[in-house]
Write a protein that holds these residues in place. Sequence first.
Motif, short mmCIF file in Angstrom:
data_model
loop_
_atom_site.label_atom_id
_atom_site.label_comp_id
_atom_site.label_asym_id
_atom_site.label_seq_id
_atom_site.Cartn_x
_atom_site.Cartn_y
_atom_site.Cartn_z
N ALA A 147 0.87 -1.08 -0.12
CA ALA A 147 -0.01 0.01 0.06
C ALA A 147 0.96 1.38 0.09
CB ALA A 147 -1.12 0.05 1.14
N MET A 148 1.99 1.05 0.68
CA MET A 148 2.81 2.45 0.63
C MET A 148 3.43 2.48 -0.88
SD MET A 148 5.26 1.79 3.94
CE MET A 148 6.27 2.89 3.60
N ALA A 149 3.74 1.49 -1.30
CA ALA A 149 4.20 1.48 -2.90
C ALA A 149 3.10 1.96 -3.66
CB ALA A 149 4.77 0.26 -3.37
N ASP A 150 1.80 1.97 -3.33
CA ASP A 150 0.86 2.31 -4.13
C ASP A 150 0.48 3.70 -4.03
OD1 ASP A 150 -1.64 1.92 -5.98
OD2 ASP A 150 -2.83 1.91 -4.16
N ALA A 151 0.77 4.15 -2.93
CA ALA A 151 0.68 5.39 -2.60
C ALA A 151 1.96 6.48 -2.95
CB ALA A 151 0.42 5.56 -0.92
N GLY A 152 2.83 6.01 -3.43
CA GLY A 152 4.00 6.57 -3.87
C GLY A 152 5.17 7.15 -2.51
N ILE A 153 4.93 6.18 -1.58
CA ILE A 153 5.62 6.50 -0.21
C ILE A 153 6.67 5.41 0.00
CG2 ILE A 153 5.42 6.90 2.25
CD1 ILE A 153 2.57 7.71 1.97
N SER A 154 8.08 5.86 0.11
CA SER A 154 9.04 5.08 0.58
C SER A 154 9.57 5.11 1.88
CB SER A 154 10.17 5.54 -0.46
OG SER A 154 10.53 6.87 -0.38
N ASP A 155 9.51 6.60 2.39
CA ASP A 155 10.24 6.63 3.76
C ASP A 155 8.93 6.36 4.94
OD1 ASP A 155 11.13 7.70 5.83
OD2 ASP A 155 11.85 9.49 5.24
N PRO A 156 9.08 5.56 5.76
CA PRO A 156 7.90 5.26 6.77
C PRO A 156 7.62 6.72 7.58
CG PRO A 156 9.74 3.55 6.80
CD PRO A 156 10.33 4.69 5.73
N ALA A 157 8.66 7.50 7.74
CA ALA A 157 8.17 8.67 8.46
C ALA A 157 7.20 9.38 7.67
CB ALA A 157 9.64 9.53 8.60
N ASP A 158 7.08 9.23 6.45
CA ASP A 158 6.03 10.03 5.79
C ASP A 158 4.47 9.33 5.91
OD1 ASP A 158 7.45 12.09 4.61
OD2 ASP A 158 8.32 10.82 3.16
N VAL A 159 4.59 8.13 6.65
CA VAL A 159 3.12 7.43 6.77
C VAL A 159 2.63 8.10 8.26
CG1 VAL A 159 2.04 5.08 7.33
CG2 VAL A 159 3.88 5.26 5.61
N HIS A 160 1.41 8.67 8.21
CA HIS A 160 0.89 9.11 9.20
C HIS A 160 -0.37 8.50 9.86
CE1 HIS A 160 3.53 12.44 9.26
NE2 HIS A 160 3.20 12.59 7.98
N PHE A 161 -1.12 7.43 9.01
CA PHE A 161 -2.12 6.79 9.33
C PHE A 161 -2.40 5.60 8.62
CE2 PHE A 161 -6.85 6.23 10.43
CZ PHE A 161 -6.74 6.47 11.76
N VAL A 162 -2.79 4.38 9.09
CA VAL A 162 -2.83 2.99 8.42
C VAL A 162 -3.96 2.38 8.85
CG1 VAL A 162 -2.00 0.97 7.90
CG2 VAL A 162 -0.39 2.62 8.15
N GLN A 163 -5.10 2.78 8.10
CA GLN A 163 -6.45 1.89 8.54
C GLN A 163 -6.69 0.68 7.66
OE1 GLN A 163 -8.97 3.26 10.54
NE2 GLN A 163 -9.84 1.20 10.03
N ILE A 164 -6.74 -0.17 8.86
CA ILE A 164 -7.21 -1.72 8.25
C ILE A 164 -8.54 -2.12 8.95
CG2 ILE A 164 -6.34 -4.13 8.69
CD1 ILE A 164 -3.52 -2.95 8.91
N LYS A 165 -9.10 -2.79 7.80
CA LYS A 165 -10.38 -3.79 8.06
C LYS A 165 -9.97 -4.93 8.13
CE LYS A 165 -14.79 -3.66 8.92
NZ LYS A 165 -15.54 -3.11 10.04
N CYS A 166 -10.11 -5.78 9.19
CA CYS A 166 -9.81 -7.05 9.42
C CYS A 166 -10.96 -8.01 9.91
CB CYS A 166 -8.56 -7.01 10.46
SG CYS A 166 -8.92 -6.28 12.19
N PRO A 167 -10.95 -9.26 9.93
CA PRO A 167 -11.77 -10.11 10.12
C PRO A 167 -11.98 -10.44 11.57
CG PRO A 167 -10.22 -11.13 8.59
CD PRO A 167 -9.86 -10.06 9.37
#
Length: 368
Positions: A147-167
């Motif tokens: 999903a990071m690659a799909d967003a064009g984000i390579s640096d984890p520091a640029d990730v600010h929210f990861v929303q997950i729907k799980c079973p």
Amino acid sequence: MPATSVGVFKITTRGPGDVSGLMAMIVSGAIEPTSILAILGKTEGNGGVNDFTREYAVAALCTALAPQLVLSAHEVEQRIAFVMSGGTEGVLSPHITVFTRQEIDRPAAGLSGKRLSIGMAHTSDFLPEELGRSAQITETAKAVKAAMADAGISDPADVHFVQIKCPLLTSDRVAAANARGNKTATTSAYSSMAYSRGASALGVAVALGEIASDIGDDDVLRRYDLFSKVASTSSGIELMHNVVIVLGNSASSASEFEIGHAVMGDAIDAAAVMAALTSVGLGADPQPGRELVNIFAKAEASPDGSVRGFRHTMLEDTDISSTRHARAAVGGLIAGLAGTGAIYVSGGAEHQGPAGGGPVAVIARLAY
């Protein structure tokens, strides 16, 4: 070189089946249906195993969007990431947040720096005995990176929210595992929600390098010193895989939005909420030309039964679950600081921020 344009639209709802606001924006041309990537929503259900409002909301949205996309309702659900979080206790207001993404030829004039980007990925379906265990952690970590690659984000520091729907587990799913000679992490459907949320959050932490990768089954819901500062996981009965949505800032985005975050240490951590607002120029001294779009947060009753040394009774209330108490408390705190109850506050923050706390992310619109 083409740039990615991300749109964010918050739309209030009159009930879990209300799609009128979204359809009005489509008819007006404000939202192009083919550009919709994800829809996050708050519904007025109980947030538990039997919360039908989540599936009802997704069904209503898929049915409404199907003719717009010339797809079946099932195909719409496969194409768009739907994450419905049940529970709008207290002053929380039911609403949906629609995320769109499309390529454009050139950025808007005056645009500079990293801007909001969004990426999506799915895991494969899990076996019931894999929920809440290392298999779910490992596969979630892979999906977060995708999903990071799909967003064009390579640096984890640029990730600010990861929303997950799980079973989650049901009696039928537990029975199916037993029939194969395998045991599930728990036989309780309600407890399985926590196991699935926790393992998914640990997968985020592994993917972003927040914790080491050598964690196993026994760490889930036990090692609360292991957590992600940006994970938000929500479990539901309507799927058997994880849907992963990464929100962050990217230089490849030409969005007019920006996202930032902070981490609440407990349910009354107003300073962390203000820090999250300040990270996008919306703090006590807001920058001109910036507008709040939405706030996303996790809420959790402190597992030791206290907040800053004082006992609370959220874990001992047999009438109302602790997640509902936590959503109401954290929702009221954030709403008071933000000036709106139309915010996304999800209960159950296992391994999502420190025990009793949770991440809080803010999206702001920038004017040019």
